[in-house]
Design an enzyme around this catalytic site. Structure first.
Site, PDB file in Angstrom:
ATOM      1  N   PHE A   1       0.828  -1.228   0.000  1.00 42.88           N
ATOM      2  CA  PHE A   1       0.000   0.000   0.000  1.00 42.88           C
ATOM      3  C   PHE A   1       0.856   1.270   0.000  1.00 42.88           C
ATOM      4  O   PHE A   1       0.543   2.229   0.729  1.00 42.88           O
ATOM      5  CB  PHE A   1      -0.943   0.053   1.217  1.00 42.88           C
ATOM      6  N   ILE A   2       1.910   1.292  -0.760  1.00 40.28           N
ATOM      7  CA  ILE A   2       2.817   2.448  -0.690  1.00 40.28           C
ATOM      8  C   ILE A   2       2.402   3.510  -1.718  1.00 40.28           C
ATOM      9  O   ILE A   2       2.534   3.323  -2.933  1.00 40.28           O
ATOM     10  CB  ILE A   2       4.299   2.031  -0.865  1.00 40.28           C
TER      11      ILE A   2
ATOM     12  N   GLN B   1     -36.898  23.154   5.672  1.00 42.02           N
ATOM     13  CA  GLN B   1     -36.202  23.249   6.961  1.00 42.02           C
ATOM     14  C   GLN B   1     -35.386  21.994   7.285  1.00 42.02           C
ATOM     15  O   GLN B   1     -34.286  22.072   7.834  1.00 42.02           O
ATOM     16  CB  GLN B   1     -37.203  23.527   8.087  1.00 42.02           C
TER      17      GLN B   1
ATOM     18  N   GLY C   1     -30.764  11.196  -6.346  1.00 37.34           N
ATOM     19  CA  GLY C   1     -30.265  10.328  -7.426  1.00 37.34           C
ATOM     20  C   GLY C   1     -29.051  10.928  -8.113  1.00 37.34           C
ATOM     21  O   GLY C   1     -28.108  10.209  -8.473  1.00 37.34           O
TER      22      GLY C   1
ATOM     23  N   GLU D   1      -2.524   6.390   7.211  1.00 36.50           N
ATOM     24  CA  GLU D   1      -1.738   7.077   8.260  1.00 36.50           C
ATOM     25  C   GLU D   1      -2.324   6.833   9.656  1.00 36.50           C
ATOM     26  O   GLU D   1      -2.350   7.718  10.511  1.00 36.50           O
ATOM     27  CB  GLU D   1      -1.570   8.562   7.925  1.00 36.50           C
TER      28      GLU D   1
HETATM   29  N1  CAA Z   1       7.003   9.663  18.878  1.00 37.67           N
HETATM   30  C1  CAA Z   1       8.178   9.148  19.308  1.00 37.67           C
HETATM   31  N2  CAA Z   1       8.267   7.897  19.808  1.00 37.67           N
HETATM   32  C2  CAA Z   1       7.155   7.156  19.872  1.00 37.67           C
HETATM   33  C3  CAA Z   1       5.900   7.645  19.434  1.00 37.67           C
HETATM   34  C4  CAA Z   1       5.851   8.959  18.925  1.00 37.67           C
HETATM   35  N3  CAA Z   1       4.710   9.482  18.508  1.00 37.67           N
HETATM   36  N4  CAA Z   1       4.974   6.694  19.600  1.00 37.67           N
HETATM   37  C5  CAA Z   1       5.609   5.637  20.141  1.00 37.67           C
HETATM   38  N5  CAA Z   1       6.936   5.918  20.293  1.00 37.67           N
HETATM   39  C6  CAA Z   1       7.944   5.054  20.889  1.00 37.67           C
HETATM   40  C7  CAA Z   1       7.516   4.687  22.300  1.00 37.67           C
HETATM   41  O1  CAA Z   1       7.929   5.648  23.224  1.00 37.67           O
HETATM   42  C8  CAA Z   1       8.183   3.342  22.496  1.00 37.67           C
HETATM   43  O2  CAA Z   1       9.527   3.501  22.856  1.00 37.67           O
HETATM   44  P1  CAA Z   1       9.996   3.194  24.391  1.00 37.67           P
HETATM   45  O3  CAA Z   1       9.639   1.765  24.647  1.00 37.67           O
HETATM   46  O4  CAA Z   1      11.448   3.497  24.360  1.00 37.67           O
HETATM   47  O5  CAA Z   1       9.194   4.148  25.247  1.00 37.67           O
HETATM   48  C9  CAA Z   1       8.190   2.733  21.097  1.00 37.67           C
HETATM   49  O6  CAA Z   1       8.028   3.826  20.182  1.00 37.67           O
HETATM   50  C10 CAA Z   1       7.050   1.747  20.917  1.00 37.67           C
HETATM   51  O7  CAA Z   1       5.857   2.455  21.145  1.00 37.67           O
HETATM   52  P2  CAA Z   1       4.487   1.774  21.597  1.00 37.67           P
HETATM   53  O8  CAA Z   1       4.744   0.865  22.746  1.00 37.67           O
HETATM   54  O9  CAA Z   1       3.488   2.854  21.760  1.00 37.67           O
HETATM   55  O10 CAA Z   1       4.184   0.887  20.299  1.00 37.67           O
HETATM   56  P3  CAA Z   1       2.919   0.056  19.901  1.00 37.67           P
HETATM   57  O11 CAA Z   1       3.395  -1.184  19.244  1.00 37.67           O
HETATM   58  O12 CAA Z   1       1.987  -0.065  21.075  1.00 37.67           O
HETATM   59  O13 CAA Z   1       2.257   0.918  18.726  1.00 37.67           O
HETATM   60  C11 CAA Z   1       0.808   2.538  17.723  1.00 37.67           C
HETATM   61  C12 CAA Z   1       1.783   2.181  18.853  1.00 37.67           C
HETATM   62  C13 CAA Z   1       0.371   3.940  18.067  1.00 37.67           C
HETATM   63  C14 CAA Z   1      -0.392   1.626  17.684  1.00 37.67           C
HETATM   64  C15 CAA Z   1       1.578   2.505  16.375  1.00 37.67           C
HETATM   65  O14 CAA Z   1       1.906   1.193  16.001  1.00 37.67           O
HETATM   66  C16 CAA Z   1       0.783   3.149  15.252  1.00 37.67           C
HETATM   67  O15 CAA Z   1       0.724   4.374  15.131  1.00 37.67           O
HETATM   68  N6  CAA Z   1       0.194   2.313  14.357  1.00 37.67           N
HETATM   69  C17 CAA Z   1      -0.416   2.827  13.115  1.00 37.67           C
HETATM   70  C18 CAA Z   1       0.593   2.822  12.011  1.00 37.67           C
HETATM   71  C19 CAA Z   1       0.228   3.799  10.936  1.00 37.67           C
HETATM   72  O16 CAA Z   1      -0.244   4.894  11.176  1.00 37.67           O
HETATM   73  N7  CAA Z   1       0.551   3.430   9.706  1.00 37.67           N
HETATM   74  C20 CAA Z   1       0.363   4.320   8.607  1.00 37.67           C
HETATM   75  C21 CAA Z   1       1.222   3.926   7.455  1.00 37.67           C
HETATM   76  S1  CAA Z   1       1.711   5.275   6.438  1.00 37.67           S
HETATM   77  C22 CAA Z   1       0.438   5.620   5.410  1.00 37.67           C
HETATM   78  O17 CAA Z   1      -0.668   5.181   5.571  1.00 37.67           O
HETATM   79  C23 CAA Z   1       0.810   6.603   4.340  1.00 37.67           C
HETATM   80  C24 CAA Z   1      -0.043   6.659   3.121  1.00 37.67           C
HETATM   81  O18 CAA Z   1      -0.572   5.712   2.595  1.00 37.67           O
HETATM   82  C25 CAA Z   1      -0.147   7.959   2.452  1.00 37.67           C
END
Ligand code: CAA
Length: 384
Positions: A159-160, A282, A344, A367
């Site tokens: 999905f890039i 309304q 429609g 995202e």
């Molecule tokens: N900033 C900096 N560090 C962060 C952070 C942030 N916002 N969020 C987490 N971290 C760090 C944490 O501090 C942690 O580090 P430490 O253990 O040292 O504290 C580490 O990262 C792991 O964090 P979590 O334990 O919170 O990780 P998790 O596995 O529970 O996941 C989540 C968290 C929020 C669910 C994350 O996996 C997430 O955001 N998932 C969704 C992914 C996503 O958005 N994908 C989109 C793809 S891109 C796209 O879609 C683009 C496109 O098509 C145009």
């Protein structure tokens, strides 16, 4: 709400940029939107137009060719998305793929890539997702193994967005799978690197003018100096990037909502039924008022989130999630209601609102899904 800390120069620059964007959208983007959706072709001409008008690097620091303003950036994405969500995505993905370099790049990496990304000489993309790690992004299988002064990457990303038309792709890969998120590293791949291959092309419900591909890393060999930050910092870089890119998706959603609202409002004034314009009913006035109220509320959240990105506050994770959740849901609701208001005609491709409804859906998914945004928000609200 926080007051943006903006110099008169930045305010003036934003005014000029938005005037230019409104004109370009009216003259060049809006007339092409339906055809882009129907053909599914990437609008290269509009990419060039955005590059020529300096719209690709607005949030970049000034020293690298940007305006240094996230607030201006989200307003630009919003303006373009009012007419064409696919075209707005060109600007948003350029930011998404540049952010990891802005956040973690060395001075040399920044100097090398950012000015070219700001002008559009280079286009970029962002590869985090894999078939078994979407929401659970840390659970990736792609690996990067150090080999002398190179890394060798293997795995498949899915999905890039826009990678098929990009020169660069920021790839997240595990340099130490035993460490989970702490073993993830971030790399700048060039799409012509040996072993960097495009896989399957996806066929999508909306944003049809943006190509979405698999990326197959088949022994992809890159110089070691393309590592961003240090080994193991990649997950933090990926998340910090999303904190600041989610407002871009929110802006796309908001623009879609506003575009659909504007279209439905003018339709209600023109369409006569039961001897008077629909706008005099309304029940329909109440629908339009709710659509407007929700759209304005979403806008305030978005501008607040973007202001916080500009100020560098420590709560952008939370605000990025708040604005993406609200704007995405508002876009879905407003576009669905716009289709309903046109009856429609709303369901037919002759009118833009069905396209807007299809385009809105992805803003609740990519995202980070709306469910992920809620997780991020609740962690702050409840304390992690
Ligand atoms: N900033 C900096 N560090 C962060 C952070 C942030 N916002 N969020 C987490 N971290 C760090 C944490 O501090 C942690 O580090 P430490 O253990 O040292 O504290 C580490 O990262 C792991 O964090 P979590 O334990 O919170 O990780 P998790 O596995 O529970 O996941 C989540 C968290 C929020 C669910 C994350 O996996 C997430 O955001 N998932 C969704 C992914 C996503 O958005 N994908 C989109 C793809 S891109 C796209 O879609 C683009 C496109 O098509 C145009």
């Amino acid at each position: 709400m926080l007051a943006p800390d903006r110099s008169p120069d930045v305010i003036e620059a934003e005014k000029m940029v938005l005037e230019t964007v409104r004109q370009l959208v009216a003259e060049k983007v809006a007339p092409r939107a339906a055809a882009i959706d129907a053909s599914g072709e990437y609008p290269r001409d509009l990419r060039d137009l955005f590059a020529k008008n300096d719209l690709l690097g607005i949030p970049f620091p000034e020293e690298y060719g940007g305006l240094g303003s996230f607030l201006t950036y989200v307003k630009v994405v919003e303006e373009v998305a009012k007419a064409c969500a696919t075209s707005a995505l060109i600007i948003a993905v350029q930011e998404l793929g540049a952010l990891p370099i802005m956040i973690a790049g060395s001075p040399e990496q920044k100097k090398h890539y950012l000015p070219k990304l700001a002008t559009g000489e280079l286009m970029t993309s962002y590869a985090l997702t894999e078939s078994t790690s979407g929401s659970d992004a840390a659970n990736m299988r792609t690996t990067a193994v150090r080999d002398g002064d190179h890394y060798v990457l293997n795995g498949t990303k899915v999905f890039i967005t826009n990678v098929a038309v990009a020169d660069l792709c920021i790839v997240f890969a595990s340099t130490d799978p035993s460490l989970g998120p702490k073993g993830v590293s971030a790399f700048v791949c060039h799409t012509d690197d040996p072993g960097f291959k495009l896989g399957k092309v996806e066929h999508k419900m909306g944003i049809r003018g943006s190509p979405t591909n698999e990326v197959v890393l088949d022994g992809c060999r890159i110089p070691a100096d393309r590592l961003l930050g240090s080994e193991g910092e990649g997950f933090r870089i990926a998340m910090a990037t999303l904190d600041k890119s989610r407002p871009g998706v929110a802006a796309q959603a908001l623009g879609i909502a506003q575009g659909a609202l504007d279209f439905a409002a003018s339709y209600l004034q023109e369409r006569i039924a039961f001897g008077k314009p629909l706008a005099k009913q309304q029940g329909l006035q109440w629908m339009i008022a709710d659509m407007d109220c929700e759209t304005q509320a979403a806008r305030l959240l978005l501008y607040e989130a973007a202001t916080r990105c500009d100020l560098g506050t420590d709560d952008v994770t939370y605000w990025g999630a708040l604005c993406k959740l609200k704007c995405g849901d508002v876009a879905m609701r407003v576009t669905t209601d716009a289709v309903q208001l046109l009856g429609g005609y709303g369901y037919m491709t002759e009118y833009p609102v069905e396209r807007m409804m299809r385009d809105a859906k992805i803003t609740q998914i990519y995202e980070g899904t709306q469910q992920i945004q809620r997780i991020v928000i609740a962690r702050k609200t409840l304390g992690k």
